[in-house]
Enzyme design. Structure first.
Site, mmCIF file in Angstrom:
data_model
loop_
_atom_site.group_PDB
_atom_site.id
_atom_site.type_symbol
_atom_site.label_atom_id
_atom_site.label_comp_id
_atom_site.label_asym_id
_atom_site.label_seq_id
_atom_site.Cartn_x
_atom_site.Cartn_y
_atom_site.Cartn_z
ATOM 1 N N LYS A 106 0.325 -1.214 -0.327
ATOM 2 C CA LYS A 106 -0.263 -0.146 0.162
ATOM 3 C C LYS A 106 0.954 1.210 0.087
ATOM 4 O O LYS A 106 0.749 1.707 -1.071
ATOM 5 C CB LYS A 106 -0.652 0.130 0.892
ATOM 6 N N ARG A 124 -9.594 1.904 8.111
ATOM 7 C CA ARG A 124 -9.411 0.726 8.337
ATOM 8 C C ARG A 124 -10.834 -0.680 9.421
ATOM 9 O O ARG A 124 -10.730 -1.662 9.452
ATOM 10 C CB ARG A 124 -8.596 0.404 9.168
ATOM 11 N N ARG A 168 11.141 -7.122 4.942
ATOM 12 C CA ARG A 168 11.082 -5.275 4.982
ATOM 13 C C ARG A 168 11.970 -5.562 6.102
ATOM 14 O O ARG A 168 12.605 -4.435 6.129
ATOM 15 C CB ARG A 168 9.467 -5.212 5.247
ATOM 16 N N ARG A 207 10.668 -1.151 12.341
ATOM 17 C CA ARG A 207 9.395 -1.418 12.667
ATOM 18 C C ARG A 207 8.944 -1.481 13.699
ATOM 19 O O ARG A 207 9.372 -3.261 13.922
ATOM 20 C CB ARG A 207 8.687 -1.288 11.544
ATOM 21 N N ARG A 222 -1.781 -8.741 12.697
ATOM 22 C CA ARG A 222 -1.987 -7.946 12.169
ATOM 23 C C ARG A 222 -3.104 -7.747 10.425
ATOM 24 O O ARG A 222 -4.274 -8.026 10.638
ATOM 25 C CB ARG A 222 -0.625 -6.436 11.545
HETATM 26 P P1 AMP Z 1 0.737 1.254 8.916
HETATM 27 O O1 AMP Z 1 2.094 1.847 8.764
HETATM 28 O O2 AMP Z 1 -0.759 1.581 7.698
HETATM 29 O O3 AMP Z 1 0.702 -0.685 9.284
HETATM 30 O O4 AMP Z 1 -0.175 1.261 10.526
HETATM 31 C C1 AMP Z 1 0.674 0.833 11.438
HETATM 32 C C2 AMP Z 1 -0.437 0.757 12.622
HETATM 33 O O5 AMP Z 1 -0.559 2.265 13.079
HETATM 34 C C3 AMP Z 1 -1.386 -0.020 12.707
HETATM 35 O O6 AMP Z 1 -1.060 -1.511 13.470
HETATM 36 C C4 AMP Z 1 -1.956 0.346 13.646
HETATM 37 O O7 AMP Z 1 -2.201 -0.070 14.805
HETATM 38 C C5 AMP Z 1 -2.420 2.163 13.917
HETATM 39 N N1 AMP Z 1 -2.848 2.476 12.394
HETATM 40 C C6 AMP Z 1 -2.851 3.184 11.875
HETATM 41 N N2 AMP Z 1 -3.731 3.345 10.199
HETATM 42 C C7 AMP Z 1 -5.401 3.060 10.967
HETATM 43 C C8 AMP Z 1 -6.610 3.287 11.021
HETATM 44 N N3 AMP Z 1 -7.055 3.636 9.785
HETATM 45 N N4 AMP Z 1 -7.198 2.856 11.926
HETATM 46 C C9 AMP Z 1 -6.295 1.893 12.952
HETATM 47 N N5 AMP Z 1 -4.831 2.417 13.508
HETATM 48 C C10 AMP Z 1 -4.418 2.871 12.486
#
Ligand code: AMP
Length: 203
Positions: A13, A88, A127, A139, A150
């Site tokens: 993404k 999400r 990654r 991360r 996740r």
């Molecule tokens: P990402 O970088 O998009 O994989 O997001 C990392 C983490 O941030 C996720 O596993 C969630 O804990 C939190 N997060 C990111 N976007 C959202 C969202 N739209 N709603 C809730 N938690 C989020």
């Protein structure tokens, strides 16, 4: 154009959102990045979010929604934006529709690179390895145990968002197992079909 990039963790993404944003000259709004910045700044909401993110769970809808609504009001979104990692949950998707409607705007399209679960796990491992080899910070949620959570969270809470947008006729799914450039090209072709005058096909 106002776009959403959907997809499970590890589907690419962020990479695809960066490339599509550059083609269109619009900002990429990653809620994961915004939340990681809040964590790094050690704000109260950031510290609260950190524990949730480290477990691979979702930060509460109201917290994320307020981050996003503040961000889409910045002047750099005048020609649109691409949301990466948001919405999400169906509740977030409905709230986004309402927030956009109060501003007299709406989404133009939703993009989704589709990748099967075994390939996702390989990508997450890759990654983390790549970050380690480059001496970058890994991360805290990029490890196989948290990744499983996740993915479970994605299946239970985020997969229904795909259906939500499909029923609105906005969803464009492409095979995310292809090379990065081919995926970008297929997403660009899908966008060009939806909005021919706004998409350049040469970068
Ligand atoms: P990402 O970088 O998009 O994989 O997001 C990392 C983490 O941030 C996720 O596993 C969630 O804990 C939190 N997060 C990111 N976007 C959202 C969202 N739209 N709603 C809730 N938690 C989020």
């Amino acid at each position: 154009m106002r776009l959403v990039m959907l997809g499970p963790p590890g589907a690419g993404k962020g990479t695809q959102a960066t490339k599509i944003a550059a083609r269109l000259g619009i900002p990429q709004l990653s809620t994961g990045d915004m939340l990681r910045e809040a964590v790094a700044s050690r704000s109260t909401s950031g510290l609260r979010a950190k524990h949730i993110m480290d477990r691979g769970e979702l930060v509460p809808d109201d917290v994320v929604l307020s981050v996003v609504t503040n961000r889409i009001d910045h002047s750099d979104t005048v020609n649109g934006f691409i949301l990466d990692g948001f919405p999400r949950t169906v509740m977030q998707a409905e709230a986004l529709d309402q927030e956009l409607a109060t501003r007299g705007i709406k989404l133009d399209a939703v993009l989704e690179p589709e990748v099967d679960e075994d390939a996702l796990l390989d990508r997450i491992r890759g990654r983390a390895e790549e970050a380690a080899n480059n001496g970058e910070c890994i991360r805290s949620d990029d490890n196989p145990e948290v990744f499983k959570t996740r993915l479970d969270v994605y299946r239970a809470q985020t997969a229904p968002v795909t259906k939500y947008y499909r029923s609105q006729g906005l969803l464009n799914t492409v095979d995310g197992l292809q090379s990065i450039d081919v995926v970008t090209e297929e997403l660009a072709v899908a966008l060009a079909k939806m909005s021919p005058h706004q998409m350049r096909s040469d970068s």
